[in-house]
Design a protein around this motif. Sequence first.
Motif, PDB file in Angstrom:
ATOM      1  N   SER A 156     -66.925  14.548 -22.530  1.00  0.00           N
ATOM      2  CA  SER A 156     -66.397  15.047 -23.796  1.00  0.00           C
ATOM      3  C   SER A 156     -65.380  16.162 -23.564  1.00  0.00           C
ATOM      4  CB  SER A 156     -67.541  15.560 -24.678  1.00  0.00           C
ATOM      5  OG  SER A 156     -68.391  14.501 -25.054  1.00  0.00           O
ATOM      6  N   SER A 169     -61.978  14.912 -22.741  1.00  0.00           N
ATOM      7  CA  SER A 169     -61.216  14.217 -23.784  1.00  0.00           C
ATOM      8  C   SER A 169     -60.267  15.139 -24.537  1.00  0.00           C
ATOM      9  CB  SER A 169     -62.174  13.567 -24.792  1.00  0.00           C
ATOM     10  OG  SER A 169     -62.820  14.548 -25.593  1.00  0.00           O
ATOM     11  N   LEU A 170     -60.429  16.440 -24.374  1.00  0.00           N
ATOM     12  CA  LEU A 170     -59.651  17.401 -25.156  1.00  0.00           C
ATOM     13  C   LEU A 170     -58.176  17.395 -24.766  1.00  0.00           C
ATOM     14  CD1 LEU A 170     -62.189  20.350 -25.062  1.00  0.00           C
ATOM     15  CD2 LEU A 170     -61.411  19.173 -27.137  1.00  0.00           C
ATOM     16  N   LYS A 171     -57.320  17.388 -25.761  1.00  0.00           N
ATOM     17  CA  LYS A 171     -55.890  17.536 -25.534  1.00  0.00           C
ATOM     18  C   LYS A 171     -55.525  19.012 -25.455  1.00  0.00           C
ATOM     19  CE  LYS A 171     -54.199  13.281 -27.700  1.00  0.00           C
ATOM     20  NZ  LYS A 171     -53.251  12.720 -28.716  1.00  0.00           N
ATOM     21  N   HIS A 180     -56.844  23.307 -29.113  1.00  0.00           N
ATOM     22  CA  HIS A 180     -56.820  21.884 -28.745  1.00  0.00           C
ATOM     23  C   HIS A 180     -56.339  21.086 -29.946  1.00  0.00           C
ATOM     24  CE1 HIS A 180     -58.754  22.391 -24.857  1.00  0.00           C
ATOM     25  NE2 HIS A 180     -59.622  23.197 -25.437  1.00  0.00           N
ATOM     26  N   VAL A 222     -58.017  14.954 -29.567  1.00  0.00           N
ATOM     27  CA  VAL A 222     -58.671  14.405 -28.377  1.00  0.00           C
ATOM     28  C   VAL A 222     -58.030  13.077 -28.008  1.00  0.00           C
ATOM     29  CG1 VAL A 222     -60.907  15.529 -28.742  1.00  0.00           C
ATOM     30  CG2 VAL A 222     -60.439  13.342 -29.846  1.00  0.00           C
ATOM     31  N   ARG A 223     -58.183  12.711 -26.736  1.00  0.00           N
ATOM     32  CA  ARG A 223     -57.711  11.408 -26.277  1.00  0.00           C
ATOM     33  C   ARG A 223     -58.738  10.336 -26.616  1.00  0.00           C
ATOM     34  NH1 ARG A 223     -56.141  14.892 -22.272  1.00  0.00           N
ATOM     35  NH2 ARG A 223     -58.084  14.593 -21.109  1.00  0.00           N
ATOM     36  N   ALA A 277     -65.154  11.202 -26.774  1.00  0.00           N
ATOM     37  CA  ALA A 277     -64.225  11.973 -27.608  1.00  0.00           C
ATOM     38  C   ALA A 277     -64.836  12.353 -28.954  1.00  0.00           C
ATOM     39  CB  ALA A 277     -62.936  11.194 -27.829  1.00  0.00           C
ATOM     40  N   ALA A 284     -64.435  12.863 -34.448  1.00  0.00           N
ATOM     41  CA  ALA A 284     -63.414  13.183 -33.450  1.00  0.00           C
ATOM     42  C   ALA A 284     -62.344  14.085 -34.053  1.00  0.00           C
ATOM     43  CB  ALA A 284     -62.768  11.901 -32.920  1.00  0.00           C
TER      44      ALA A 284
END
Length: 267
Positions: free
Chosen positions: A94, A97-99, A129, A132-133, A138, A146
């Motif tokens: 998890s 997954s963060l942008k 952030h 998320v991807r 995610a 999400a």
Amino acid sequence: MGTPQGEPSLYTVEIDGDTFEDCPALRVHYAYGPPLLGEGRVEIRGITVTQPPATGDDDQDQAPDRGLDEVAVRQVTAAWRRIEAWLREHAPASYGSLKAGASVEEIAALEAALGLRIPADLKALWSLHAGVRDVRGAGFLLDNRALMDLDAVVAFYRMQMMFQQRSRSDEDPTWRPSWIPFCSYGVDDRSSGLYLDSTTGELGYFSRYAEHWAEYASLTVYLEEFADALEAPVLVTGARPGLAGGALVWGPPNYPDPDHPWVEYTG
């Protein structure tokens, strides 16, 4: 009101029989007493600005209070850092997954695209952030939602406003201009989620069936409840935090993944 404890936005005060009164311009959210706090103690968890009534037909939007904005930014940042630290330690899928966070220019472009001012607390979240991807793990927000990226926010907001214009229903609108979506059922699934009302600061629920209702008093309250659930899972009364293949999953899940069995996190 008390003595600062740690973060500048968190205060602990003694209750000596005096009445605890909120300032008329603010709504104060606080936790009181055991099990997390000592007897007769209270922690202020969040402050929501209430909107004063209009004084005339020609009133314009009031300029934001810089001091209150700074408090909101500190509160959101502190709560998110707690969540992020937990993800880094316990749920690497998890966390991964963060942008990256959005720049000042990107957030300004988002405001221009939406045609409204984004509140300081939501700006703070997206500056940490911006979504998320689309990878496993995610959907780690409460209720396995999400965090939406900025492109998704613009696209969904414009679509909802188009539906509202077509319905022409002011009594029971499908969407209001002040509602800013920020999380959804899945990375690419907008069937339900949460929005922030830029007028009141409240978080509301939306669904594809034009359902909507208030869920949280503010983004700060939402994130602090999220962080509290991770740090003190024994106190959680609803969906419980758990781990599945290195991802944070709130459960027990309705449809378990046999390749990544869910294990409840108990601290």
